[in-house]
Scaffold this active site. Structure first.
Site, short mmCIF file in Angstrom:
data_model
loop_
_atom_site.label_atom_id
_atom_site.label_comp_id
_atom_site.label_asym_id
_atom_site.label_seq_id
_atom_site.Cartn_x
_atom_site.Cartn_y
_atom_site.Cartn_z
N LYS A 17 -30.51 -70.49 -29.95
CA LYS A 17 -31.53 -69.43 -29.87
C LYS A 17 -30.92 -68.08 -29.48
O LYS A 17 -31.18 -67.07 -30.10
CB LYS A 17 -32.61 -69.77 -28.82
CG LYS A 17 -33.49 -70.94 -29.18
CD LYS A 17 -34.66 -71.05 -28.21
CE LYS A 17 -34.24 -71.33 -26.79
NZ LYS A 17 -33.76 -72.68 -26.53
N ARG A 93 -42.96 -71.55 -23.34
CA ARG A 93 -42.34 -72.85 -23.18
C ARG A 93 -43.36 -73.92 -22.85
O ARG A 93 -43.02 -75.08 -22.67
CB ARG A 93 -41.37 -72.77 -22.00
CG ARG A 93 -39.98 -73.12 -22.36
CD ARG A 93 -39.21 -72.96 -21.10
NE ARG A 93 -38.25 -71.94 -21.33
CZ ARG A 93 -36.95 -72.16 -21.34
NH1 ARG A 93 -36.47 -73.34 -21.09
NH2 ARG A 93 -36.13 -71.20 -21.59
N ARG A 130 -20.30 -75.36 -24.06
CA ARG A 130 -20.73 -73.95 -24.00
C ARG A 130 -20.17 -73.20 -22.79
O ARG A 130 -20.14 -73.71 -21.68
CB ARG A 130 -22.26 -73.92 -23.94
CG ARG A 130 -22.84 -72.53 -23.70
CD ARG A 130 -24.25 -72.44 -24.12
NE ARG A 130 -25.19 -72.94 -23.11
CZ ARG A 130 -26.51 -72.90 -23.27
NH1 ARG A 130 -27.03 -72.41 -24.38
NH2 ARG A 130 -27.30 -73.35 -22.32
N ARG A 162 -22.30 -72.25 -17.48
CA ARG A 162 -23.54 -71.97 -16.77
C ARG A 162 -23.81 -73.03 -15.71
O ARG A 162 -23.55 -74.20 -15.94
CB ARG A 162 -24.70 -71.95 -17.77
CG ARG A 162 -25.20 -70.58 -18.09
CD ARG A 162 -26.14 -70.59 -19.25
NE ARG A 162 -27.37 -71.34 -19.00
CZ ARG A 162 -28.43 -71.31 -19.80
NH1 ARG A 162 -28.40 -70.55 -20.89
NH2 ARG A 162 -29.49 -72.01 -19.55
N ARG A 173 -33.59 -80.60 -18.53
CA ARG A 173 -34.12 -79.55 -19.41
C ARG A 173 -34.60 -80.12 -20.74
O ARG A 173 -35.63 -79.73 -21.28
CB ARG A 173 -33.07 -78.46 -19.62
CG ARG A 173 -33.05 -77.48 -18.45
CD ARG A 173 -31.67 -76.88 -18.23
NE ARG A 173 -31.21 -76.06 -19.30
CZ ARG A 173 -29.93 -75.92 -19.64
NH1 ARG A 173 -28.99 -76.57 -19.00
NH2 ARG A 173 -29.59 -75.12 -20.62
P1 ADP Z 1 -32.37 -73.07 -21.71
O1 ADP Z 1 -33.22 -72.84 -22.92
O2 ADP Z 1 -30.96 -73.41 -22.03
O3 ADP Z 1 -33.02 -73.98 -20.71
P2 ADP Z 1 -32.84 -70.37 -20.68
O4 ADP Z 1 -31.73 -69.42 -20.47
O5 ADP Z 1 -33.85 -70.04 -21.74
O6 ADP Z 1 -32.12 -71.75 -20.93
O7 ADP Z 1 -33.63 -70.62 -19.31
C1 ADP Z 1 -32.95 -70.99 -18.14
C2 ADP Z 1 -33.95 -71.44 -17.08
O8 ADP Z 1 -34.85 -70.36 -16.76
C3 ADP Z 1 -34.87 -72.58 -17.48
O9 ADP Z 1 -34.27 -73.85 -17.31
C4 ADP Z 1 -36.05 -72.36 -16.51
O10 ADP Z 1 -35.71 -72.78 -15.20
C5 ADP Z 1 -36.16 -70.84 -16.48
N1 ADP Z 1 -37.09 -70.33 -17.53
C6 ADP Z 1 -36.75 -69.54 -18.58
N2 ADP Z 1 -37.81 -69.26 -19.34
C7 ADP Z 1 -38.87 -69.89 -18.78
C8 ADP Z 1 -40.26 -70.01 -19.10
N3 ADP Z 1 -40.77 -69.42 -20.20
N4 ADP Z 1 -41.05 -70.76 -18.30
C9 ADP Z 1 -40.56 -71.36 -17.20
N5 ADP Z 1 -39.26 -71.30 -16.83
C10 ADP Z 1 -38.41 -70.58 -17.60
#
Ligand code: ADP
Length: 226
Positions: A17, A93, A130, A162, A173
Site C-alpha cells: 500500500k 480499517r 521489510r 519497523r 495485525r
Molecule cells: P500496517 O498496515 O502495516 O499495520 P500502518 O503503518 O498502516 O501499518 O499502521 C501501523 C499501526 O498504526 C497499526 O498497526 C495500528 O496500531 C495503527 N493504525 C493505523 N491506522 C489505523 C486505523 N485506521 N485505525 C486504527 N489504528 C490504526
C-alpha cells in the site's frame, strides 16, 4: 492539468500500500494521507496522541475509531487535500471508520476504493524482509537495500526494521485485518465503489494495473470523478 482524485487503498500488511500510494500520489498530484505515518510521526514527536499510540502500535493493535477519525478528518480539511484530493492509506480499517468517512465526505463520496490483493504467504515473506527509513518512510528490503549501508537513498535517514514488524505483532495485525478490515471489501463492493487489483509482480506493474482500474472507472463516469 492532471485531474485530482479521492481514493482509498486497502490491502493486507505488506501488500504494498505505502509504495503504491506514493506512486499514485505523484501520478495524480494528490496528497498521500497515511494514518500509520501520521501516528509514527506523533510517536516520534512525543505528542499526547503519540504517547497513546505507541503501545498499541507496538503490539499491532488498532487505535480507537474516535481518535483515528478525528485525526483523519482534520487532515482531510486542509487546503491541499481540498483542492486536489487524497489517497488514503491505512484508513478506514473498520466498517465504523468507513461509515464515518462516508458521512464526513458527504455529499461528495470517494471516487474509488482499490484493494491490492496479495496471498498471505507472500506478505509474510515481504514483511520479514521489510526495512523502512525512519525519516521519510521510504521502503527497502533485505534484497533491495539502500546504496550505502543502511542510509536512505532518498533522504539519508536511518533505515531500520519497523518495531511492529516482529513475528508476534505481524500475526496480530494480520488477524485483526481478517476480522475487522477484510469485511470492508464487501462493504465497498456492495456500494459499487471497489476495484480489486492483483498486487504481485513488480511495483511498476502493480501501479499500471491500479492506474488502469482508476481510468476505467473515470471513463465510465464520463471522464470525471465526483
Ligand atoms: P500496517 O498496515 O502495516 O499495520 P500502518 O503503518 O498502516 O501499518 O499502521 C501501523 C499501526 O498504526 C497499526 O498497526 C495500528 O496500531 C495503527 N493504525 C493505523 N491506522 C489505523 C486505523 N485506521 N485505525 C486504527 N489504528 C490504526
Amino acid at each position: 492539468m492532471t485531474a485530482g482524485a479521492r481514493l482509498v487503498v486497502l490491502g493486507k500488511q505488506g501488500a504494498g500500500k505505502g509504495t503504491q500510494c506514493l506512486s499514485l500520489s505523484h501520478h495524480y498530484v494528490v496528497t498521500h494521507v497515511s494514518t500509520g505515518d501520521m501516528l509514527r510521526e506523533a510517536v516520534k514527536q512525543g505528542t499526547s496522541l503519540g504517547m497513546k499510540a505507541k503501545e498499541l502500535m507496538g503490539r499491532g493493535e488498532l487505535l480507537g475509531d474516535d481518535l483515528i477519525m478525528e485525526m483523519v478528518s482534520t487532515r482531510l480539511n486542509e487546503s491541499d487535500v481540498k483542492n486536489r484530493g487524497f489517497i488514503l492509506d491505512g484508513c478506514p480499517r473498520t466498517v465504523s471508520q468507513a461509515q464515518r468517512l462516508a458521512d464526513f465526505l458527504s455529499p461528495v463520496d470517494l471516487d474509488l476504493v482499490i484493494d491490492i490483493e496479495v496471498p498471505t504467504t507472500q506478505v509474510l515473506r515481504r514483511l520479514a524482509s521489510r526495512r523502512v527509513c525512519v525519516d521519510c518512510g521510504a521502503n527497502y528490503s533485505l534484497t533491495n537495500r539502500p546504496t550505502i549501508g543502511w542510509s536512505c537513498d532518498v533522504c539519508g535517514g536511518e533505515v531500520i526494521q519497523r518495531e511492529d514488524d516482529t513475528e508476534e505483532a505481524i500475526s496480530k495485525r494480520l488477524e485483526i485485518y481478517e476480522a475487522q478490515t477484510a469485511p470492508l471489501i464487501d462493504w465497498y463492493l456492495d456500494r459499487g465503489q471497489l476495484a480489486s487489483v492483483t498486487g504481485t509482480g513488480s511495483p511498476e506493474a502493480v501501479t499500471k494495473r491500479i492506474v488502469r482500474a482508476i481510468e476505467d472507472r473515470r471513463n465510465r463516469k464520463g471522464g470525471r470523478f465526483s
